[in-house]
Design an enzyme around this catalytic site. Structure first.
Site, PDB file in Angstrom:
ATOM      1  N   CYS A   1       0.823  -1.368  -0.128  1.00 53.84           N
ATOM      2  CA  CYS A   1       0.097  -0.001  -0.002  1.00 53.84           C
ATOM      3  C   CYS A   1       0.815   1.422  -0.102  1.00 53.84           C
ATOM      4  O   CYS A   1       1.773   1.421   0.966  1.00 53.84           O
ATOM      5  CB  CYS A   1      -0.940   0.022   1.178  1.00 53.84           C
ATOM      6  SG  CYS A   1      -1.683   1.665   1.616  1.00 53.84           S
TER       7      CYS A   1
ATOM      8  N   CYS B   1      -0.145   3.772   2.633  1.00 54.52           N
ATOM      9  CA  CYS B   1       0.385   3.248   4.124  1.00 54.52           C
ATOM     10  C   CYS B   1       2.079   3.835   4.266  1.00 54.52           C
ATOM     11  O   CYS B   1       2.353   4.206   5.242  1.00 54.52           O
ATOM     12  CB  CYS B   1       0.387   1.790   4.363  1.00 54.52           C
ATOM     13  SG  CYS B   1      -1.302   1.087   4.269  1.00 54.52           S
TER      14      CYS B   1
END
Length: 201
Positions: A126, A129
Protein backbone atom coordinates in the site's frame (compact mmCIF):
# COMPACT_ATOMS: atom_id res chain seq x y z
CA UNK A 1 -15.26 16.00 24.99
CA UNK A 2 -11.90 16.69 23.26
CA UNK A 3 -9.35 18.82 25.14
CA UNK A 4 -9.21 21.13 22.12
CA UNK A 5 -12.42 22.74 20.85
CA UNK A 6 -12.78 23.51 17.14
CA UNK A 7 -13.93 26.85 15.77
CA UNK A 8 -15.80 27.54 12.56
CA UNK A 9 -12.61 27.45 10.46
CA UNK A 10 -11.52 24.13 12.01
CA UNK A 11 -8.59 25.80 13.79
CA UNK A 12 -8.14 24.28 17.26
CA UNK A 13 -8.91 26.51 20.25
CA UNK A 14 -6.43 25.60 22.96
CA UNK A 15 -7.10 26.51 26.61
CA UNK A 16 -4.18 28.19 28.37
CA UNK A 17 -2.79 26.01 31.21
CA UNK A 18 -2.13 29.19 33.17
CA UNK A 19 -5.18 31.45 32.90
CA UNK A 20 -7.64 29.23 31.03
CA UNK A 21 -8.16 31.65 28.14
CA UNK A 22 -8.97 30.08 24.77
CA UNK A 23 -6.37 30.57 22.06
CA UNK A 24 -6.87 29.92 18.34
CA UNK A 25 -3.81 27.99 17.15
CA UNK A 26 -3.06 27.03 13.52
CA UNK A 27 -2.96 23.25 13.22
CA UNK A 28 0.67 23.28 12.15
CA UNK A 29 1.67 24.99 15.44
CA UNK A 30 -0.01 22.49 17.78
CA UNK A 31 2.60 21.39 20.30
CA UNK A 32 5.07 24.13 19.34
CA UNK A 33 7.20 25.48 22.18
CA UNK A 34 6.80 29.04 20.80
CA UNK A 35 2.98 29.02 21.03
CA UNK A 36 1.93 31.40 23.83
CA UNK A 37 -1.30 32.58 25.38
CA UNK A 38 -2.56 35.87 23.94
CA UNK A 39 -3.76 36.96 27.38
CA UNK A 40 -1.05 36.01 29.87
CA UNK A 41 1.80 34.97 27.53
CA UNK A 42 2.20 31.58 29.23
CA UNK A 43 3.43 28.70 27.05
CA UNK A 44 0.43 26.83 25.66
CA UNK A 45 2.44 23.63 25.29
CA UNK A 46 4.92 23.53 28.17
CA UNK A 47 7.89 21.41 27.20
CA UNK A 48 8.34 18.22 29.11
CA UNK A 49 10.94 18.22 31.81
CA UNK A 50 14.07 16.15 31.27
CA UNK A 51 13.66 14.70 34.76
CA UNK A 52 11.41 11.59 34.55
CA UNK A 53 10.93 11.66 38.32
CA UNK A 54 9.09 14.97 38.01
CA UNK A 55 6.57 13.64 35.48
CA UNK A 56 3.11 12.28 36.30
CA UNK A 57 1.90 9.33 34.25
CA UNK A 58 -1.59 7.92 33.79
CA UNK A 59 -2.12 4.20 33.35
CA UNK A 60 -4.78 1.59 33.95
CA UNK A 61 -4.61 -1.22 36.44
CA UNK A 62 -4.27 -4.61 34.74
CA UNK A 63 -6.59 -6.17 37.33
CA UNK A 64 -9.54 -3.78 37.71
CA UNK A 65 -9.07 -1.33 34.81
CA UNK A 66 -9.08 1.77 37.04
CA UNK A 67 -7.02 4.69 35.74
CA UNK A 68 -4.25 5.81 38.08
CA UNK A 69 -1.95 8.84 38.24
CA UNK A 70 1.60 7.75 39.03
CA UNK A 71 4.44 10.16 39.89
CA UNK A 72 7.61 9.46 37.95
CA UNK A 73 9.44 8.91 41.22
CA UNK A 74 7.32 5.79 41.78
CA UNK A 75 8.03 4.05 38.50
CA UNK A 76 10.36 1.64 40.27
CA UNK A 77 7.70 -1.03 40.62
CA UNK A 78 6.23 0.13 43.95
CA UNK A 79 3.18 1.87 42.45
CA UNK A 80 -0.18 0.31 43.34
CA UNK A 81 -3.70 0.80 42.09
CA UNK A 82 -5.68 3.28 44.15
CA UNK A 83 -8.85 1.21 43.70
CA UNK A 84 -7.89 -2.45 44.15
CA UNK A 85 -4.36 -2.20 45.53
CA UNK A 86 -2.88 -4.35 42.78
CA UNK A 87 0.60 -3.60 41.37
CA UNK A 88 0.62 -1.24 38.39
CA UNK A 89 2.47 -2.26 35.19
CA UNK A 90 4.75 0.78 35.17
CA UNK A 91 7.39 -0.94 33.04
CA UNK A 92 4.92 -0.99 30.15
CA UNK A 93 4.89 2.79 29.99
CA UNK A 94 8.16 2.67 28.12
CA UNK A 95 7.70 -0.29 25.80
CA UNK A 96 9.53 0.59 22.54
CA UNK A 97 7.13 1.86 19.92
CA UNK A 98 5.59 1.76 17.46
CA UNK A 99 4.86 -1.74 18.69
CA UNK A 100 4.46 -4.48 16.10
CA UNK A 101 1.02 -5.99 16.74
CA UNK A 102 0.16 -9.49 15.46
CA UNK A 103 -2.59 -12.07 15.75
CA UNK A 104 -0.59 -13.62 18.59
CA UNK A 105 -0.09 -10.55 20.78
CA UNK A 106 -3.15 -8.42 19.94
CA UNK A 107 -5.11 -9.16 23.13
CA UNK A 108 -2.09 -8.64 25.40
CA UNK A 109 -0.62 -5.56 23.76
CA UNK A 110 -3.80 -3.78 22.67
CA UNK A 111 -6.83 -4.89 24.68
CA UNK A 112 -4.88 -5.21 27.95
CA UNK A 113 -2.75 -2.11 27.43
CA UNK A 114 -2.45 0.17 30.49
CA UNK A 115 -2.44 3.12 28.06
CA UNK A 116 -4.90 4.19 25.35
CA UNK A 117 -3.89 2.62 22.03
CA UNK A 118 -3.65 4.01 18.54
CA UNK A 119 -3.41 1.07 16.11
CA UNK A 120 -2.27 1.67 12.53
CA UNK A 121 -3.40 -1.04 10.09
CA UNK A 122 -1.21 -1.25 7.00
CA UNK A 123 -0.01 -3.54 4.21
CA UNK A 124 3.39 -3.69 2.47
CA UNK A 125 1.85 -3.20 -1.00
CA UNK A 126 0.00 0.00 0.00
CA UNK A 127 1.68 3.28 -1.13
CA UNK A 128 -0.58 5.39 1.10
CA UNK A 129 0.54 3.30 4.08
CA UNK A 130 4.19 3.95 3.22
CA UNK A 131 3.48 7.68 3.09
CA UNK A 132 1.64 7.64 6.43
CA UNK A 133 4.13 5.42 8.30
CA UNK A 134 6.70 8.18 9.09
CA UNK A 135 3.93 10.31 10.61
CA UNK A 136 2.78 7.42 12.80
CA UNK A 137 6.41 6.72 13.79
CA UNK A 138 6.96 10.34 14.81
CA UNK A 139 3.73 10.44 16.77
CA UNK A 140 4.72 7.19 18.50
CA UNK A 141 8.06 8.66 19.58
CA UNK A 142 6.53 11.88 20.87
CA UNK A 143 3.67 10.21 22.77
CA UNK A 144 5.68 7.46 24.47
CA UNK A 145 4.59 7.02 28.07
CA UNK A 146 1.13 8.52 27.38
CA UNK A 147 -0.21 6.60 24.38
CA UNK A 148 0.65 3.16 23.05
CA UNK A 149 1.08 3.23 19.28
CA UNK A 150 0.98 -0.05 17.40
CA UNK A 151 1.19 -1.20 13.80
CA UNK A 152 -0.51 -4.28 12.39
CA UNK A 153 0.29 -5.74 8.98
CA UNK A 154 -3.11 -6.96 7.81
CA UNK A 155 -1.54 -9.46 5.39
CA UNK A 156 0.48 -11.09 8.17
CA UNK A 157 -2.34 -10.87 10.75
CA UNK A 158 -5.52 -12.08 9.03
CA UNK A 159 -7.32 -12.75 12.33
CA UNK A 160 -7.06 -9.11 13.40
CA UNK A 161 -8.04 -7.99 9.90
CA UNK A 162 -11.11 -10.23 9.97
CA UNK A 163 -12.04 -9.39 13.54
CA UNK A 164 -12.36 -5.70 12.70
CA UNK A 165 -13.48 -6.12 9.07
CA UNK A 166 -10.50 -4.26 7.66
CA UNK A 167 -11.29 -4.08 3.96
CA UNK A 168 -8.89 -1.29 3.02
CA UNK A 169 -5.72 0.30 4.34
CA UNK A 170 -4.45 2.52 5.82
CA UNK A 171 -6.90 2.35 8.70
CA UNK A 172 -6.65 3.65 12.27
CA UNK A 173 -8.25 2.27 15.41
CA UNK A 174 -8.41 3.77 18.91
CA UNK A 175 -8.74 1.43 21.89
CA UNK A 176 -9.06 2.28 25.57
CA UNK A 177 -9.67 0.02 28.56
CA UNK A 178 -10.00 -3.02 26.31
CA UNK A 179 -12.66 -1.49 24.07
CA UNK A 180 -12.65 -0.23 20.49
CA UNK A 181 -13.56 3.46 20.73
CA UNK A 182 -13.07 4.78 17.20
CA UNK A 183 -12.46 3.44 13.68
CA UNK A 184 -10.87 5.90 11.28
CA UNK A 185 -10.42 5.04 7.58
CA UNK A 186 -7.41 6.54 5.84
CA UNK A 187 -4.44 8.34 7.33
CA UNK A 188 -4.22 11.46 9.51
CA UNK A 189 -1.63 14.16 10.02
CA UNK A 190 0.22 14.31 13.33
CA UNK A 191 -1.82 17.21 14.71
CA UNK A 192 -5.01 15.32 13.80
CA UNK A 193 -3.75 12.26 15.67
CA UNK A 194 -3.05 14.50 18.66
CA UNK A 195 -6.57 15.90 18.59
CA UNK A 196 -8.15 12.46 18.28
CA UNK A 197 -6.16 10.97 21.16
CA UNK A 198 -6.53 13.98 23.50
CA UNK A 199 -9.96 12.73 24.56
CA UNK A 200 -8.47 9.52 25.99
CA UNK A 201 -5.60 11.04 27.98
Amino acid sequence: MDSFAMNATNAPIVPCPGCGAGNRIPAERLGAASAKCGKCQAALFPQKTLDPAAEVYKLRCAQCGARNRVPGARLDGTAKCGKCGGPLPTAELFTPQPLMVTDGNFDTKVLKSPLPVLLFAWAPWCPSCSAAAPIVDQFAAESKGRIRVGKVNVDASPQVAGRFSIMSVPFLFIFDNGELKESLPGALQKHELMLKMAHYL
